[in-house]
Design a protein around this motif. Structure first.
Motif, PDB file in Angstrom:
ATOM      1  N   GLU A 257      39.720  35.668  42.989  1.00  0.00           N
ATOM      2  CA  GLU A 257      38.561  35.857  42.011  1.00  0.00           C
ATOM      3  C   GLU A 257      38.302  37.076  41.815  1.00  0.00           C
ATOM      4  O   GLU A 257      37.703  37.722  43.050  1.00  0.00           O
ATOM      5  CB  GLU A 257      37.650  34.775  42.365  1.00  0.00           C
ATOM      6  CG  GLU A 257      36.540  34.618  41.140  1.00  0.00           C
ATOM      7  CD  GLU A 257      35.584  33.615  41.601  1.00  0.00           C
ATOM      8  OE1 GLU A 257      34.822  33.449  40.588  1.00  0.00           O
ATOM      9  OE2 GLU A 257      35.665  32.640  42.095  1.00  0.00           O
ATOM     10  N   VAL A 258      38.204  37.856  40.770  1.00  0.00           N
ATOM     11  CA  VAL A 258      37.920  38.999  40.602  1.00  0.00           C
ATOM     12  C   VAL A 258      36.636  39.004  39.574  1.00  0.00           C
ATOM     13  O   VAL A 258      36.843  38.586  38.554  1.00  0.00           O
ATOM     14  CB  VAL A 258      39.143  39.917  40.388  1.00  0.00           C
ATOM     15  CG1 VAL A 258      38.545  41.262  39.806  1.00  0.00           C
ATOM     16  CG2 VAL A 258      40.368  39.926  41.295  1.00  0.00           C
ATOM     17  N   ASN A 259      35.544  39.646  39.993  1.00  0.00           N
ATOM     18  CA  ASN A 259      34.371  39.778  39.209  1.00  0.00           C
ATOM     19  C   ASN A 259      33.714  41.039  38.915  1.00  0.00           C
ATOM     20  O   ASN A 259      33.445  41.682  39.925  1.00  0.00           O
ATOM     21  CB  ASN A 259      33.279  38.781  39.643  1.00  0.00           C
ATOM     22  CG  ASN A 259      33.749  37.118  40.025  1.00  0.00           C
ATOM     23  OD1 ASN A 259      33.986  36.694  38.835  1.00  0.00           O
ATOM     24  ND2 ASN A 259      33.423  36.860  41.014  1.00  0.00           N
ATOM     25  N   ASN A 260      33.985  41.418  37.768  1.00  0.00           N
ATOM     26  CA  ASN A 260      33.378  42.688  37.390  1.00  0.00           C
ATOM     27  C   ASN A 260      33.896  43.871  37.904  1.00  0.00           C
ATOM     28  O   ASN A 260      33.242  44.761  38.460  1.00  0.00           O
ATOM     29  CB  ASN A 260      31.683  42.830  37.220  1.00  0.00           C
ATOM     30  CG  ASN A 260      31.175  41.776  36.485  1.00  0.00           C
ATOM     31  OD1 ASN A 260      31.666  41.572  35.102  1.00  0.00           O
ATOM     32  ND2 ASN A 260      30.242  41.060  36.717  1.00  0.00           N
ATOM     33  N   ASN A 269      34.244  46.300  34.490  1.00  0.00           N
ATOM     34  CA  ASN A 269      34.137  44.764  34.155  1.00  0.00           C
ATOM     35  C   ASN A 269      35.406  44.022  33.946  1.00  0.00           C
ATOM     36  O   ASN A 269      35.361  43.444  33.148  1.00  0.00           O
ATOM     37  CB  ASN A 269      33.213  44.746  33.129  1.00  0.00           C
ATOM     38  CG  ASN A 269      31.783  45.636  33.290  1.00  0.00           C
ATOM     39  OD1 ASN A 269      31.373  45.637  34.447  1.00  0.00           O
ATOM     40  ND2 ASN A 269      31.228  46.154  32.106  1.00  0.00           N
ATOM     41  N   SER A 271      37.327  40.953  35.094  1.00  0.00           N
ATOM     42  CA  SER A 271      37.145  39.578  35.537  1.00  0.00           C
ATOM     43  C   SER A 271      38.225  38.714  35.537  1.00  0.00           C
ATOM     44  O   SER A 271      38.854  38.594  33.988  1.00  0.00           O
ATOM     45  CB  SER A 271      35.800  38.827  35.171  1.00  0.00           C
ATOM     46  OG  SER A 271      34.700  39.526  35.397  1.00  0.00           O
ATOM     47  N   HIS A 273      40.821  35.193  37.620  1.00  0.00           N
ATOM     48  CA  HIS A 273      41.162  34.437  38.677  1.00  0.00           C
ATOM     49  C   HIS A 273      42.668  34.041  38.602  1.00  0.00           C
ATOM     50  O   HIS A 273      43.250  33.847  37.602  1.00  0.00           O
ATOM     51  CB  HIS A 273      40.099  33.114  38.852  1.00  0.00           C
ATOM     52  CG  HIS A 273      40.386  32.102  37.918  1.00  0.00           C
ATOM     53  ND1 HIS A 273      39.871  32.361  36.528  1.00  0.00           N
ATOM     54  CD2 HIS A 273      41.065  31.027  37.868  1.00  0.00           C
ATOM     55  CE1 HIS A 273      40.669  31.067  35.869  1.00  0.00           C
ATOM     56  NE2 HIS A 273      41.167  30.358  36.799  1.00  0.00           N
ATOM     57  N   GLY A 306      31.983  45.982  42.042  1.00  0.00           N
ATOM     58  CA  GLY A 306      32.239  44.424  41.503  1.00  0.00           C
ATOM     59  C   GLY A 306      32.708  43.632  42.822  1.00  0.00           C
ATOM     60  O   GLY A 306      32.589  44.053  43.972  1.00  0.00           O
TER      61      GLY A 306
END
Length: 496
Positions: A257-260, A269, A271, A273, A306
């Protein structure tokens, strides 16, 4: 320029690469030369341009027998070769790369820099290239380096241009620009030998097609007299029922999972998954930031902002070794510079990331290592005399298979594939697609970055599109189309 190559033979040691090949191209003709990786296409063109000496046969240029001693001699005669593997000097500027060993000088021997800039800008304008001439070539993306190589070849005033996978790193928009230049060259009488594994391009731009298989000429025919399926069958010697193998998607838990995710000035930013058993396609134009995002995710490009989570746990990926420990593998878009140690054997390249698994008390088990390497060579059907063959001596497509074998060997949880089928023939492409399906069947999550729209649509369960360093949108396989992907890639919005 008319060229006729007759009964050409070439062997490297005991390895017979060409066995009686015939190839001819007429003035102003765009002639496709196709075949599987290792069929002998590049070797044939290397013989024409003086890189290699033929063992037997004859070469006629404008009805006169001729053989060049080296590529420089061929270039002076009017033959230019845009190689699949780029010949870029990374520490030199774009301008210096364009004119290396061909700098215009004054009567006093001084380099005419202003003239170089004027000629370069003129050629860049024709190709709609916007790369700063003072930029170091090594700081350019692979796609930009490809455009530099194309511009360099077009500046030689050639009568025959050989293009070996010229669009491998280009987007659809850049390909169309290149095609316009090719058509313009054709009108002025320039002949083009076009080597590509992209069938759509062959049928769009070429007049004639010659197919090679196993070092021999199989057939030469007008493009109008053949079809996609016929060409494939001639290339591989068998029928391929489907271009993209059917997928039985079974999604598991979210494993990445990658967020921002942000690197200021590069992308921000981002995001997304990836689930176990999923192929997430990543599309966008060249320079949009796709590769930079993946390099950051793998710990190659330093600090980021992030959050990254692996199996639900937040992690800070410090470097590639840390990424591998977390279960990530990365097949880079640049196999020559980053994917392989070209002077190492296949065995050493494939085993390199997995050496720890063959080591006991500080000693490597040669048998365990060789069994492991041999299994992967056979599984990916790498065409080689032995596992001891030096990687540099393989065809581009077989080099790509070695890179894939290397990373499959670590047993990744998430495998990032950046342009996985670049320069790979249609039969080998399908083998790679099948391998991707096998990996996802075993629960591996795959991130596939590709510039080929049919590929991203044919293999992805879900797609994200990057535009100028931002996430432009996400679409499922069911709702995706080429039009929607391109709309997002160019900064547009989808209105359902």
């Amino acid at each position: 320029m008319q060229v006729s190559m007759n009964n050409i033979h070439k062997a490297f040691g005991k390895n017979k690469v060409l066995e009686g090949v015939d190839f001819a191209i007429q003035r102003g003709e765009i002639h496709a030369l196709m075949g599987e990786n290792g069929a002998g296409k590049s070797t044939l063109m290397n013989i024409l341009t003086g890189v290699h000496k033929k063992d037997e046969g004859s070469i006629l240029i404008d009805n006169e027998e001729r053989e060049f001693s080296n590529p420089k001699e061929a270039e002076k005669y009017g033959l230019a070769f845009i190689h699949q593997e780029l010949n870029i000097w990374p520490e030199m500027t774009v301008l210096d790369n364009l004119f290396i060993n061909k700098e215009p000088v004054t009567s006093f021997g001084l380099i005419r820099t202003n003239k170089m800039k004027a000629l370069a800008n003129e050629q860049f304008d024709k190709l709609s290239i916007s790369i700063p001439l003072h930029k170091e070539a090594g700081q350019c993306s692979v796609g930009e380096q490809q455009m530099i190589e194309i511009a360099k070849a077009l500046m030689t005033d050639a009568k025959l241009i050989i293009m070996d996978e010229p669009t491998a790193a280009l987007t659809e928009r850049e390909i169309e620009k290149l095609f316009n230049v090719i058509r313009s060259l054709q009108k002025s009488g320039v002949s083009i030998v076009y080597i590509s594994h992209r069938m759509e391009e062959i049928f769009s731009i070429c007049d004639t097609i010659t197919v090679m298989r196993d070092g021999r000429t199989v057939d030469t025919t007008p493009i109008s007299g053949t079809s996609f399926d016929e060409v494939v069958q001639k290339m591989v010697g068998r029928e391929l029922t489907d271009r993209f193998p059917a997928r039985q998607t079974k999604l598991g838990e979210t494993i990445l999972e990658v967020n921002n995710l942000t690197r200021k000035g590069v992308f921000e930013n981002i995001s997304f998954h990836v689930q176990a058993g999923e192929i997430l396609g990543v599309s966008g134009l060249m320079g949009a930031g796709r590769t930079e995002i993946m390099r950051t995710l793998f710990g190659l490009d330093g600090k980021y902002e992030g959050e990254i989570r692996v199996n639900g746990q937040p992690v800070t990926i410090r470097n590639p070794n840390h990424a591998v420990d977390l279960g990530l593998g990365f097949i880079t878009e640049d196999r020559k510079e980053e994917g392989l140690v070209l002077d190492f054997s296949l065995k050493d390249n494939i085993a390199l990331p997995s050496l720890y698994s063959f080591t006991k008390q500080g000693m490597i088990s040669d048998k365990a290592e060789m069994d492991f390497v041999q299994m992967l060579i056979e599984r990916l059907q790498v065409k080689t005399e032995s596992a001891q063959t030096i990687a540099r001596n393989l065809s581009g497509g077989n080099q790509q298979k070695v890179v894939i074998a290397k990373w499959i060997g670590i047993g990744p949880k998430v495998l990032i594939l950046d342009e996985p089928t670049r320069g790979v023939d249609v039969g080998a492409k399908r083998e790679i697609y099948q391998l991707m399906n096998e990996l996802t069947d075993r629960g591996v999550g795959i991130i596939m970055v590709t510039s080929e729209l049919p590929e991203v649509l044919g293999m992805s369960d879900r797609m994200v599109v990057i535009h100028e360093g931002t996430l432009a949108g996400e679409v499922t396989a069911e709702e995706a189309s080429q039009e929607k992907i391109m709309t997002l890639a160019t900064g547009g919005h989808i209105h359902e």
